[in-house]
Design a protein around this motif. Sequence first.
Motif, PDB file in Angstrom:
ATOM      1  N   ILE A 126     -18.006  38.304  33.140  1.00  0.00           N
ATOM      2  CA  ILE A 126     -19.307  38.602  33.765  1.00  0.00           C
ATOM      3  C   ILE A 126     -20.259  37.465  33.424  1.00  0.00           C
ATOM      4  O   ILE A 126     -21.082  37.565  32.505  1.00  0.00           O
ATOM      5  N   VAL A 185     -19.102  49.795  38.880  1.00  0.00           N
ATOM      6  CA  VAL A 185     -20.105  49.197  37.984  1.00  0.00           C
ATOM      7  C   VAL A 185     -20.625  47.889  38.566  1.00  0.00           C
ATOM      8  O   VAL A 185     -21.842  47.645  38.636  1.00  0.00           O
ATOM      9  N   LEU A 186     -19.703  47.037  39.010  1.00  0.00           N
ATOM     10  CA  LEU A 186     -20.132  45.731  39.522  1.00  0.00           C
ATOM     11  C   LEU A 186     -20.907  45.872  40.828  1.00  0.00           C
ATOM     12  O   LEU A 186     -21.772  45.052  41.130  1.00  0.00           O
ATOM     13  N   ILE A 188     -23.161  47.956  41.484  1.00  0.00           N
ATOM     14  CA  ILE A 188     -24.591  48.162  41.194  1.00  0.00           C
ATOM     15  C   ILE A 188     -25.202  47.007  40.398  1.00  0.00           C
ATOM     16  O   ILE A 188     -26.309  46.567  40.691  1.00  0.00           O
ATOM     17  N   VAL A 189     -24.479  46.465  39.400  1.00  0.00           N
ATOM     18  CA  VAL A 189     -25.121  45.444  38.560  1.00  0.00           C
ATOM     19  C   VAL A 189     -25.070  44.048  39.173  1.00  0.00           C
ATOM     20  O   VAL A 189     -25.850  43.177  38.790  1.00  0.00           O
ATOM     21  N   SER A 190     -24.192  43.825  40.121  1.00  0.00           N
ATOM     22  CA  SER A 190     -24.034  42.475  40.639  1.00  0.00           C
ATOM     23  C   SER A 190     -24.039  42.399  42.164  1.00  0.00           C
ATOM     24  O   SER A 190     -24.795  41.637  42.754  1.00  0.00           O
ATOM     25  N   LEU A 192     -24.846  44.653  44.682  1.00  0.00           N
ATOM     26  CA  LEU A 192     -26.078  45.088  45.345  1.00  0.00           C
ATOM     27  C   LEU A 192     -27.233  44.108  45.107  1.00  0.00           C
ATOM     28  O   LEU A 192     -27.899  43.707  46.072  1.00  0.00           O
ATOM     29  N   PRO A 193     -27.497  43.679  43.855  1.00  0.00           N
ATOM     30  CA  PRO A 193     -28.574  42.692  43.669  1.00  0.00           C
ATOM     31  C   PRO A 193     -28.401  41.430  44.514  1.00  0.00           C
ATOM     32  O   PRO A 193     -29.370  40.925  45.070  1.00  0.00           O
ATOM     33  N   HIS A 194     -27.188  40.927  44.615  1.00  0.00           N
ATOM     34  CA  HIS A 194     -26.992  39.722  45.431  1.00  0.00           C
ATOM     35  C   HIS A 194     -27.247  40.000  46.912  1.00  0.00           C
ATOM     36  O   HIS A 194     -27.890  39.218  47.605  1.00  0.00           O
ATOM     37  N   ILE A 195     -26.729  41.122  47.401  1.00  0.00           N
ATOM     38  CA  ILE A 195     -26.914  41.461  48.821  1.00  0.00           C
ATOM     39  C   ILE A 195     -28.399  41.638  49.136  1.00  0.00           C
ATOM     40  O   ILE A 195     -28.901  41.143  50.147  1.00  0.00           O
ATOM     41  N   LEU A 229     -30.540  34.110  43.150  1.00  0.00           N
ATOM     42  CA  LEU A 229     -29.339  34.886  43.485  1.00  0.00           C
ATOM     43  C   LEU A 229     -28.827  34.514  44.874  1.00  0.00           C
ATOM     44  O   LEU A 229     -27.629  34.407  45.096  1.00  0.00           O
TER      45      LEU A 229
END
Lengths: 316, 316
Positions: A126, A185-186, A188-190, A192-195, A229
Motif C-alpha cells: 500500500i 477495503v481498497l 474505500i481507502v484507495s 473511491l478516492p481516486h475515482i 490523486l
Amino acid sequence: MTTKMFDRIALIGIGLIGSSIARVIRREGLAGEIIISTRRAETLARAEELGLGDRYEQSAAEAVKDADLVIVSVPVGASGAVAKEIASSLKPGAILTDVGSTKASVIAQMEPYVPSNVHFIPGHPIAGTERSGPDAGFAELFQNRWCILTPLPGSDEAAVAKLADFWTACGSNIDTMDPNHHDMVLAIVSHLPHIIAYNIVGTADDLETVTKSEVIKYSASGFRDFTRLAASDPTMWRDVCLHNKDAILEMLARFSEDLASLQRAIRWGDGDKLFDMFTRTRAVRRSIIEAGQEVDAPDFGRIAVAKPAEASQGRD
Amino acid sequence: MTTKMFDRIALIGIGLIGSSIARVIRREGLAGEIIISTRRAETLARAEELGLGDRYEQSAAEAVKDADLVIVSVPVGASGAVAKEIASSLKPGAILTDVGSTKASVIAQMEPYVPSNVHFIPGHPIAGTERSGPDAGFAELFQNRWCILTPLPGSDEAAVAKLADFWTACGSNIDTMDPNHHDMVLAIVSHLPHIIAYNIVGTADDLETVTKSEVIKYSASGFRDFTRLAASDPTMWRDVCLHNKDAILEMLARFSEDLASLQRAIRWGDGDKLFDMFTRTRAVRRSIIEAGQEVDAPDFGRIAVAKPAEASQGRD
C-alpha cells in the motif's frame, strides 16, 4: 551486504513500484542477482540506464528462468497475459507474487496458469505516488507502509513467511487477509478516492463560467489536493476500475447516497446537520496521524516540502 | 521597520487567518499598532499570550475606534453581527475589509451597516491550512497566494489600491473580481472539494464491512489526502455551505452528473472512456505546478516534509 534472501529475483514490470522494489533490493542486498523485464523496449533501456538491475530481458519468460522470487508489477489487467507467458519457465519451488491493487481479479487471471510446484502468493504494497515509470521509484517508498498478502487456501506457510520477510526487509509492515476483503477495503481507502478525484478535476475542467486559469490560480484553496490523486497513471486506474467493479460500484452507491443527504442539508439550510457532519471527520485524521500514516504538518501551506534527491528525478 | 502603511490596524477574529495576518503585519512592520478583538475570552487571552497584538479588546466596537484598517476574520455567518456591532465606532475614512470565503452573502450582511464615510472593500485571501485557532497562524501563509478583492460599485480607487498594497506587502498576488463570480469560482476550487472530502470521510466512517482501523492503516493509498481537507474548521464550513448555497448546489449537480457517467462506464466496462477521463486530468496538475501553486514533489510518499517552527505550534 549479508542480508541476501534470494539468489535471483525477477521483476516483471519496472514502473513506479517495480523500480522502487529494484532500488530497495539493491540497497538492502536482498538478492544475488536482479533480472528486469518489461514489455516496452524503451522502458527496459531506461531501466538499464538507471542501473536498476543486473540483467535485462525483453522476454518475461526468459527473465523468470531460475528466479527464486518473481514479482509481477504490471497494470492488473495485464496479469493474466504475464502469467500465461511465464508459466512454463518458472523454477520449481519459486515464489511468484504481484503488487496489484485488486486481488480477486488477479488471482482469477493468474492462478489457472501457475504450475503446482510454484508458490503463488498475491500481494499488495500500500504505497505509491502520483508518478509513474522507472524514474519515479525510490528505495524508501515502502518504509512504514503496509503490505497486504492474500495467500490462497493451501499456500505453503514457509513460502508465505519468506515473502513476508522480504517485504519486512523492504521496510513494510505485513498484514494478511482474504482477497475479497482486500478488494472491499481498497475500494474505500484507495479506489473511491481516486475515482472521486478524477471526477472533480473533470467537472472543473468542463465549466463554462469559470476559466481554466482561474481553476489553476486559486487551486491552493482545496482543489489542488485532488489533482495529485488525479495525476496518477491512467492505465493502472482504468484496470483497477475494470477489475474491482463490484466493490467500487458498492462504494460509489454509498458515497452518492451520503452526498445526496449532505446536498439536501445545504439546500434546506440545516446548519446543525452540516456542523455534525463536518465535526466527526476530524477524529479520523487525528487517528491517521497517530498511526504514523501521515505527517502532522499543515500541508495546505506546502511551505516546507523538500525534494529527496532520487524522487526529484521522477517526471512523467 | 520603515514600511508602516497604517497607524492602527484592528483585527476582529484571531483564528488561523486573523493570527496569520497579525504575524505578517508584525514581521513587515505594516502597522503602528495592532489591536485584536475576538468574541471568546480564552481565545483573546491566548492571542495575548502569543503576543500577536499591541492591545486586546473583548469589545469589537472598542477595538475598531481610531483604526485606519479593520479586518474582519470570522466565520462568514457572523459577518452581519460584527458589522452591526462596529458600525457606529468606525473611524471616518477607515478601510473595512474581511477575509470570508463567500462574498455576495458577506456584502449583503455587512453593507447595510457600513457608514458612507467608511471604505468597505470585501476581500478573500486564498490561503489556509486544515488547522484553526490563534496558534495555527504563521506569517508565511499568504506568500505567493492570491488575494481576491471584490470592490463594490463606486468604491474609492485609492482605498482599493491601498488595500491591494497591504496584501501585496503580506506576500500575496492581487486579483479583483465581481462578488458573484468569486462565489462561483470558489464553489468549484474550494467549496466542492471540501464538501466532497467531508462526505467521503463520512462514508468510510459508516462502513460495516471495513473496520475503522483498516481505513486508518491503509489510508496512505489515497484516503488520507481527503482527511486533510475534512479536518478543516466545521463552523467555517457550515457557514460557507449556508452562505454560498446556490453556487455550491450548481457545482454539486454537475459533479454528480459526471460521477454518474463515470459510474456507468465502470459498470459497463468501458475501458476506453475510463482511460480518456483519467488522462485529461494530468495536464491540469502540471499547470498548477507551473503556476507555482503546488510543489513538484511526489507528495504521496510524504518523505521529506519538515515542519516550520511556527506552524508546528498549531494543534487543534
